[in-house]
Design a protein around this motif. Structure first.
Motif, PDB file in Angstrom:
ATOM      1  N   THR A 165       0.738  -0.797   0.075  1.00  0.00           N
ATOM      2  CA  THR A 165       0.102  -0.099  -0.204  1.00  0.00           C
ATOM      3  C   THR A 165       1.166   1.026  -0.145  1.00  0.00           C
ATOM      4  O   THR A 165       1.949   1.634   0.914  1.00  0.00           O
ATOM      5  CB  THR A 165      -0.684  -0.298   0.771  1.00  0.00           C
ATOM      6  N   LEU A 166       0.460   2.374  -0.420  1.00  0.00           N
ATOM      7  CA  LEU A 166       1.280   3.560  -0.942  1.00  0.00           C
ATOM      8  C   LEU A 166       0.981   4.039   0.261  1.00  0.00           C
ATOM      9  O   LEU A 166       0.020   4.632   0.559  1.00  0.00           O
ATOM     10  CB  LEU A 166       0.753   4.366  -2.007  1.00  0.00           C
ATOM     11  N   THR A 180       9.660  -0.892  -7.810  1.00  0.00           N
ATOM     12  CA  THR A 180       9.464  -2.588  -8.699  1.00  0.00           C
ATOM     13  C   THR A 180       9.125  -2.915  -7.067  1.00  0.00           C
ATOM     14  O   THR A 180       7.486  -3.974  -7.326  1.00  0.00           O
ATOM     15  CB  THR A 180      10.391  -3.547  -8.975  1.00  0.00           C
ATOM     16  N   LEU A 181       9.520  -2.496  -5.858  1.00  0.00           N
ATOM     17  CA  LEU A 181       8.952  -2.905  -4.256  1.00  0.00           C
ATOM     18  C   LEU A 181       7.563  -2.103  -3.985  1.00  0.00           C
ATOM     19  O   LEU A 181       7.373  -2.795  -3.141  1.00  0.00           O
ATOM     20  CB  LEU A 181      10.017  -2.846  -3.591  1.00  0.00           C
ATOM     21  N   SER A 237       2.911  -8.272  -3.558  1.00  0.00           N
ATOM     22  CA  SER A 237       3.573  -8.923  -3.267  1.00  0.00           C
ATOM     23  C   SER A 237       5.069  -9.004  -3.515  1.00  0.00           C
ATOM     24  O   SER A 237       5.593  -8.661  -4.662  1.00  0.00           O
ATOM     25  CB  SER A 237       2.772 -10.495  -3.846  1.00  0.00           C
ATOM     26  N   LEU A 238       5.959  -9.708  -2.981  1.00  0.00           N
ATOM     27  CA  LEU A 238       7.351  -9.769  -3.245  1.00  0.00           C
ATOM     28  C   LEU A 238       7.070 -10.989  -4.321  1.00  0.00           C
ATOM     29  O   LEU A 238       9.008 -11.488  -4.772  1.00  0.00           O
ATOM     30  CB  LEU A 238       8.379  -9.918  -2.105  1.00  0.00           C
ATOM     31  N   ALA A 278       3.541 -11.410   0.793  1.00  0.00           N
ATOM     32  CA  ALA A 278       3.343  -9.215   1.229  1.00  0.00           C
ATOM     33  C   ALA A 278       4.740  -8.170   1.565  1.00  0.00           C
ATOM     34  O   ALA A 278       5.582  -8.652   2.161  1.00  0.00           O
ATOM     35  CB  ALA A 278       2.373  -9.557   2.408  1.00  0.00           C
ATOM     36  N   THR A 279       4.478  -7.430   0.821  1.00  0.00           N
ATOM     37  CA  THR A 279       5.590  -6.962   0.634  1.00  0.00           C
ATOM     38  C   THR A 279       5.731  -6.074   1.398  1.00  0.00           C
ATOM     39  O   THR A 279       4.814  -5.283   2.328  1.00  0.00           O
ATOM     40  CB  THR A 279       5.493  -5.493  -0.632  1.00  0.00           C
ATOM     41  N   PRO A 280       6.670  -5.659   2.691  1.00  0.00           N
ATOM     42  CA  PRO A 280       6.900  -5.233   3.486  1.00  0.00           C
ATOM     43  C   PRO A 280       6.561  -3.246   3.676  1.00  0.00           C
ATOM     44  O   PRO A 280       6.961  -3.042   2.703  1.00  0.00           O
ATOM     45  CB  PRO A 280       8.425  -5.058   4.320  1.00  0.00           C
ATOM     46  N   MET A 281       5.790  -3.144   4.761  1.00  0.00           N
ATOM     47  CA  MET A 281       5.245  -1.948   4.601  1.00  0.00           C
ATOM     48  C   MET A 281       6.519  -0.513   4.835  1.00  0.00           C
ATOM     49  O   MET A 281       7.327  -1.077   5.177  1.00  0.00           O
ATOM     50  CB  MET A 281       4.351  -1.108   5.588  1.00  0.00           C
TER      51      MET A 281
END
Length: 218
Positions: free
Chosen positions: A2-3, A125-126, A130-131, A140-143
């Motif tokens: 999430t941005l 890219t990140l 999802s990674l 899940a991509t870490p915040m």
């Protein structure tokens, strides 16, 4: 991912730094200090940590935009057409942060990029949710991961400057980050929603500078 939104200047510095690193790395006396006041000390004593605080305080798009503006200062040193194309792609993502613009950066030709520009492209890219390359097994991509990469890109970019000017270069990049926090360099013609600036109250805000190179024509 999430941005993330912009923080407030009165937010604890540990909150901003926590987006990009371990707050315990901060000097103990600054742990409970707000972002604006902490920057007065960090810019003077630990500018690399000041860069991380700025990246953590900015919104995700602003942090990557800050990295792009810093990269624009190095284009004459890079001298590669591919670097220009990569940077243009990053700017296009900032203007329209969609999946198609993100994938165009992820699938780019990586042949003639500096380390700092590659880190900035990785920040874009990140921003994925999802990674994992496998849709059926998301990770899940870490915040804040994109913010961390943006900060590393800015620090690495300063180190690409000729040795005698690196300290001044990083200080210039920190000023650009504070300018971004005050919406001085919008990425579109549409006005950005105003938010409080991060610049320490004791510091005099410079007038809008002409950054040079090519970003102003994009």
């Amino acid at each position: 991912m999430t941005l993330l939104a912009t923080l407030a200047p009165h937010s604890p510095v540990a909150q901003a730094y926590g987006r990009v690193g371990d707050p315990q790395d901060l000097p103990a006396l600054l742990g409970a200090t707000n972002c604006s006041r902490a920057l007065e000390t960090l810019r003077r004593e630990q500018p690399s940590q000041a860069a991380r605080v700025i990246a953590g305080w900015l919104s995700t798009r602003e942090a990557i935009w800050w990295g792009a503006l810093c990269q624009s200062q190095l284009l004459e040193l890079a001298g590669h057409d591919q670097a220009v194309e990569t940077l243009k792609s990053v700017v296009l993502w900032v203007r329209d942060p969609g999946e198609s613009s993100r994938l165009s950066i992820a699938n780019r030709n990586k042949g003639n990029e500096s380390a700092s520009l590659a880190q900035l492209a990785t920040a874009v890219t990140l921003t994925a949710d999802s990674l994992s390359p496998y849709g059926a097994s998301p990770i899940a991509t870490p915040m804040g991961l994109a913010h961390r990469m943006a900060a590393l890109s800015v620090l690495a970019a300063a180190n690409e400057w000729p040795t005698t000017g690196r300290k001044d270069c990083l200080d210039h990049f920190l000023d650009i980050g504070l300018d971004v926090s005050e919406c001085k360099y919008p990425w579109s013609q549409a006005p950005l929603a105003p938010h409080p600036g991060l610049r320490p109250q004791m510091a005099k805000a410079p007038g809008k500078r002409k950054l040079g190179n090519i970003w102003e024509e994009w």
